[in-house]
Design a protein around this motif. Sequence first.
Motif, short mmCIF file in Angstrom:
data_model
loop_
_atom_site.label_atom_id
_atom_site.label_comp_id
_atom_site.label_asym_id
_atom_site.label_seq_id
_atom_site.Cartn_x
_atom_site.Cartn_y
_atom_site.Cartn_z
N ARG A 1 0.81 -1.22 0.00
CA ARG A 1 0.00 0.00 0.00
C ARG A 1 0.85 1.28 0.00
N CYS A 2 1.90 1.29 -0.79
CA CYS A 2 2.76 2.47 -0.89
C CYS A 2 2.57 3.17 -2.24
N TRP A 3 2.92 4.44 -2.27
CA TRP A 3 2.85 5.25 -3.48
C TRP A 3 4.28 5.59 -3.90
N PHE A 4 4.58 5.40 -5.19
CA PHE A 4 5.87 5.76 -5.77
C PHE A 4 5.60 6.76 -6.89
N LEU A 5 5.87 8.04 -6.62
CA LEU A 5 5.47 9.12 -7.52
C LEU A 5 6.65 9.97 -7.96
N HIS A 6 6.84 10.08 -9.28
CA HIS A 6 7.79 11.02 -9.87
C HIS A 6 9.22 10.84 -9.36
N ASN A 7 9.65 9.59 -9.22
CA ASN A 7 11.02 9.29 -8.86
C ASN A 7 11.84 9.07 -10.12
N THR A 8 13.14 9.26 -10.04
CA THR A 8 14.01 9.04 -11.19
C THR A 8 15.19 8.14 -10.80
N ALA A 9 15.65 7.38 -11.79
CA ALA A 9 16.85 6.58 -11.62
C ALA A 9 17.70 6.72 -12.87
N ALA A 10 18.97 6.98 -12.70
CA ALA A 10 19.86 7.14 -13.85
C ALA A 10 19.97 5.83 -14.63
N TYR A 11 19.83 4.71 -13.93
CA TYR A 11 19.96 3.41 -14.59
C TYR A 11 18.68 2.59 -14.54
N VAL A 12 18.36 1.98 -13.42
CA VAL A 12 17.20 1.07 -13.40
C VAL A 12 16.30 1.30 -12.18
N GLY A 13 15.02 0.95 -12.38
CA GLY A 13 14.05 0.93 -11.28
C GLY A 13 13.78 2.27 -10.64
N ALA A 14 13.17 3.18 -11.37
CA ALA A 14 12.91 4.50 -10.79
C ALA A 14 11.99 4.44 -9.58
N GLY A 15 10.93 3.65 -9.67
CA GLY A 15 10.04 3.51 -8.52
C GLY A 15 10.65 2.61 -7.46
N VAL A 16 10.92 1.36 -7.85
CA VAL A 16 11.47 0.35 -6.94
C VAL A 16 12.53 -0.47 -7.67
N ALA A 17 13.66 -0.68 -7.05
CA ALA A 17 14.68 -1.60 -7.56
C ALA A 17 14.96 -2.64 -6.48
N LEU A 18 14.76 -3.90 -6.83
CA LEU A 18 15.04 -5.00 -5.92
C LEU A 18 16.27 -5.73 -6.43
N SER A 19 17.30 -5.81 -5.62
CA SER A 19 18.55 -6.42 -6.03
C SER A 19 18.89 -7.62 -5.15
N GLY A 20 19.19 -8.74 -5.78
CA GLY A 20 19.58 -9.92 -5.02
C GLY A 20 18.48 -10.45 -4.13
N ALA A 21 17.26 -10.14 -4.47
CA ALA A 21 16.12 -10.54 -3.63
C ALA A 21 15.86 -12.04 -3.75
N ILE A 22 15.53 -12.65 -2.63
CA ILE A 22 15.13 -14.05 -2.61
C ILE A 22 13.63 -14.16 -2.46
N ASP A 23 13.06 -13.30 -1.63
CA ASP A 23 11.63 -13.39 -1.35
C ASP A 23 11.06 -11.98 -1.16
N ALA B 1 13.26 6.13 -15.71
CA ALA B 1 14.59 5.52 -15.61
C ALA B 1 15.09 5.13 -17.00
N LEU B 2 16.35 4.73 -17.05
CA LEU B 2 16.89 4.19 -18.29
C LEU B 2 16.17 2.88 -18.61
N CYS B 3 16.02 2.01 -17.61
CA CYS B 3 15.30 0.73 -17.74
C CYS B 3 14.37 0.56 -16.55
N GLY B 4 13.18 0.03 -16.79
CA GLY B 4 12.26 -0.26 -15.70
C GLY B 4 11.75 0.98 -15.00
N GLY B 5 10.90 1.73 -15.66
CA GLY B 5 10.41 2.97 -15.08
C GLY B 5 9.68 2.78 -13.76
N ALA B 6 8.74 1.83 -13.71
CA ALA B 6 7.99 1.59 -12.47
C ALA B 6 8.85 0.85 -11.46
N GLY B 7 9.52 -0.20 -11.93
CA GLY B 7 10.35 -0.97 -11.02
C GLY B 7 11.10 -2.07 -11.73
#
Length: 109
Positions: A28-50, A63-69
């Motif tokens: 239930r979170c809002w991700f609004l008007h964020n930017t990322a130079a590379y990936v995942g402007a809204g959310v970037a999950l790295s090395g996630a298992i669960d 973002a360059l890749c994955g605008g929402a996440g």
Amino acid sequence: PELSDCRFEANGAGWGGGLYAHDVTVERCWFLHNTAAYVGAGVALSGAIDALVADCIMTGNEALCGGAGMVYNGAGTFANCTMVFNTASEEGCCGKGLKPTSVGNSDQR
């Protein structure tokens, strides 16, 4: 860790403009008007298992890749999210929306 009922707005980073995390539950979170130079402007999950992102709204992120996440080097699920008006300048890379392991019942435009 768990995050709920948060608002991530107008943040910027190289990876994960709104949120950069590993194994996390986001609800239930809002991700609004964020930017990322590379990936995942809204959310970037790295090395996630669960990782789980559920019932969130992602709009106006760029973002360059994955605008929402994006999920990379791991697994993650985006469920029941609304992802609209996100942009990615490298369409062939990940597109405007997500590059997750799983997207369930999410509205992507």
